[in-house]
Design a protein around this motif. Structure first.
Motif, PDB file in Angstrom:
ATOM      1  N   VAL A  82      41.705 103.694  14.736  1.00  0.00           N
ATOM      2  CA  VAL A  82      42.797 102.790  14.339  1.00  0.00           C
ATOM      3  C   VAL A  82      43.050 102.883  12.834  1.00  0.00           C
ATOM      4  CG1 VAL A  82      43.471 100.382  14.090  1.00  0.00           C
ATOM      5  CG2 VAL A  82      42.548 101.186  16.250  1.00  0.00           C
ATOM      6  N   THR A  97      37.626 101.587  16.127  1.00  0.00           N
ATOM      7  CA  THR A  97      38.053 101.079  14.821  1.00  0.00           C
ATOM      8  C   THR A  97      38.336 102.223  13.860  1.00  0.00           C
ATOM      9  OG1 THR A  97      36.740  99.068  15.125  1.00  0.00           O
ATOM     10  CG2 THR A  97      37.404  99.626  12.879  1.00  0.00           C
ATOM     11  N   THR A 152      42.778 101.302  20.107  1.00  0.00           N
ATOM     12  CA  THR A 152      42.754  99.918  20.596  1.00  0.00           C
ATOM     13  C   THR A 152      42.112  99.834  21.972  1.00  0.00           C
ATOM     14  OG1 THR A 152      45.009 100.227  21.427  1.00  0.00           O
ATOM     15  CG2 THR A 152      44.774  99.217  19.258  1.00  0.00           C
TER      16      THR A 152
END
Length: 551
Positions: free
Chosen positions: A63, A60, A48
């Motif tokens: 994550v 991304t 993040t």
């Protein structure tokens, strides 16, 4: 030229300039606050912070990977039954993979947190603020990384523990089981627990504590059978090569103490080395055959607990709580005339007494002022107390010290690949009442015999009845008239022999030798006029009772 001096008020910034400076300070503070906040978030949720720093593709990806890992973990916890999940703790390969995975994940998490901090850090920060930002990373990441590191350490410790206590060599007595479904054709699992003590003043190791745990593999119902160390004359099972070596059972001339159950571990391998060639623990193999012959049941595995290391386990649990029936002496030794030396102190009588490792060991071992059967009863109480203290919170908080102590004092012939199935079976055992049967003087009295001269055919039938789901009502349990002999009662030998007249002169002489034994572990037998707790008990002589009721 006139020297024009400026007044202090002339050097102050104008109102517009002050506003601009104030705005810049606020902007810097906001950027620093945003930096700290995003660094904290990025340390807790990897990726993040990198997204906020403009590294969207990398952030991304991280994550998504973290999310998939969490979903997979949640699915495992929710979809796999708890007992099966717990059994993975007995799989050394899984423990290795789990420990390695957690270690790699912890390092990766910390590196991502540090990378996030670096990517978000504004230029030109003073040293103090940079250190403060690093501190935020450490604090936030430790919330996740520290448990991972501990979990990794526990996994590797568990793997090492299983390796330490599992079979370390060949055995003549272990069954050939399919570990994928070990209980398919095995209604009962019989495990022999041995308490060994090779301390100062003792010749070799003599397991004075011998308890068989017979477990119903379907329900987990368990019966513990405590055998007296002075059991004599027992046969060896027909499929054992020792039958030819001891056709009349384990008996012979000389000191009777060398022909008792607790002498098998040392003496039988010594005198029959060829039978145990290549065996990892010859004494345990011999002892298993002896108990099989005595009880008429198969003994699948053994577990040996070194009593010298017992203290460490109790101390790691924070002590155990037991009811002490009377003052128990500690620190004294027996003398050749049957008396005891001065005790160093006493474990005071009373309910719910908290004992540390030292005093718990003496509570379990002391014989001065009592006899073997009283001691066996106290040992069962200690076992129950340890189970009571081993709650999940204690096990988790003290796992490292418990695992270290257990690895040092426990040996067995259980193969490492059987531990997962054993853990699942133990979950069943914990949900069932634990029954206990002591082969004491009252038990043998119920059969009209003594521990020095049992009727083993009748004993086999009695044990089979006790362990059967459909007991044979035809098995006789009548108690004949007369006072039984007890080979552990030194002061009662001559009187008991005169009352019963059941023993031959030769056997009588052997028992007198036994009762006069100045034991190497520093104990003495109970005086005749001092009844033990076991003698005063109303427990059935030939039936197992609830183990908790014993204490």
């Amino acid at each position: 030229m006139n020297d024009v001096r400026r007044r202090p008020s002339d050097r102050r910034p104008s109102g517009a300039r002050r506003a601009r400076l104030q705005s810049r300070r606020q902007a810097r503070n906001q950027r620093y606050g945003r930096f700290i906040g995003l660094t904290f978030l990025g340390s807790l949720i990897p990726g993040t912070g990198l997204i906020a720093a403009g590294k969207r593709r990398l952030g991304t990806t991280i994550v998504v990977l973290v999310g998939l890992a969490l979903l997979a973990t949640l699915a495992v916890v929710l979809l796999i039954p708890p007992t099966e999940l717990a059994s993975y703790g007995g799989d050394r390969d899984i423990m290795f993979m789990l420990g390695g995975t957690l270690a790699v994940a912890a390092v990766a998490w910390l590196l991502i947190a540090l990378g996030t901090h670096r990517a978000l850090e504004p230029e030109g920060l003073p040293t103090g603020k940079r250190l403060a930002g690093a501190g935020v990373v450490i604090v936030a990441a430790s919330v996740i990384v520290a448990p991972m590191a501990v979990g990794s350490m526990y996994a590797f410790t568990q793997r090492t523990l299983i390796g330490n206590i599992s079979s370390s060599g060949a055995s003549n007595t272990t069954p050939d089981l399919d570990t994928s479904d070990p209980w398919a054709n095995k209604p009962r699992l019989n495990v022999l627990f041995l308490g060994g003590d090779a301390g100062d003043g003792r010749t070799g190791l003599r397991p004075d504590t011998q308890i068989v745990a017979s477990i119903d593999t379907e329900t987990g119902a368990t019966t513990m059978i405590s055998l007296p160390r002075n059991l004599q004359g027992f046969p060896f099972p027909e499929d054992s090569p020792l039958v030819e070596r001891y056709p009349d059972g384990f008996t012979g001339g000389g000191d009777a103490g060398e022909w008792m159950l607790n002498a098998v571990y040392q003496n039988v391998p010594r005198d029959n080395a060829d039978v145990f060639e290549g065996v990892g623990d010859p004494g345990a193999d011999a002892n298993k055959w002896a108990v099989e012959g005595a009880l008429g049941i198969d003994i699948d595995y053994f577990m040996m607990v070194d009593l010298a290391g017992f203290e460490a386990v109790v101390d790691a649990l924070g002590g155990i709580t037991v009811d002490v029936p009377r003052d128990i002496p500690y620190g004294n030794k027996s003398l050749p005339d049957g008396s005891c030396t001065q005790a160093n102190g006493y474990i005071e009588a009373g309910e719910d007494q908290l004992l540390d490792g030292f005093h718990a060991l003496w509570f379990a071992r002391s014989r001065c002022g009592s006899d073997d059967y009283d001691r066996m009863e106290r040992q069962r109480c200690v076992m129950n107390a340890i189970v009571d203290e081993a709650d999940p919170a204690t096990l988790l908080s003290q796992y490292q010290s418990l695992a270290s102590a257990a690895g040092d004092i426990i040996t067995s012939d259980v193969p490492s690949d059987l531990f997962p199935a054993l853990i699942q079976l133990m979950a069943k055992v914990q949900g069932q009442p634990l029954e206990s049967l002591t082969l004491d003087n009252k038990f043998f009295d119920s059969m009209g015999t003594t521990s020095a001269n049992p009727d083993y055919d009748e004993l086999h039938a009695r044990i089979a009845e006790i362990l059967s789901t459909e007991p044979d009502a035809g098995t006789s349990t009548e108690t004949p008239a007369g006072e039984p002999e007890d080979t552990t009662e030194a002061a009662d030998q001559d009187d008991a022999n005169a009352q019963t007249g059941e023993r031959s002169n030769a056997a009588e002489a052997q028992v007198q030798q036994t009762s006069g034994d100045a034991e190497e572990d520093g104990t003495e037998e109970a005086p005749a006029d001092e009844p033990t707790d076991e003698e005063e008990s109303d427990e059935p002589a030939d039936q197992p009772v609830d183990a908790g009721a014993v204490c």
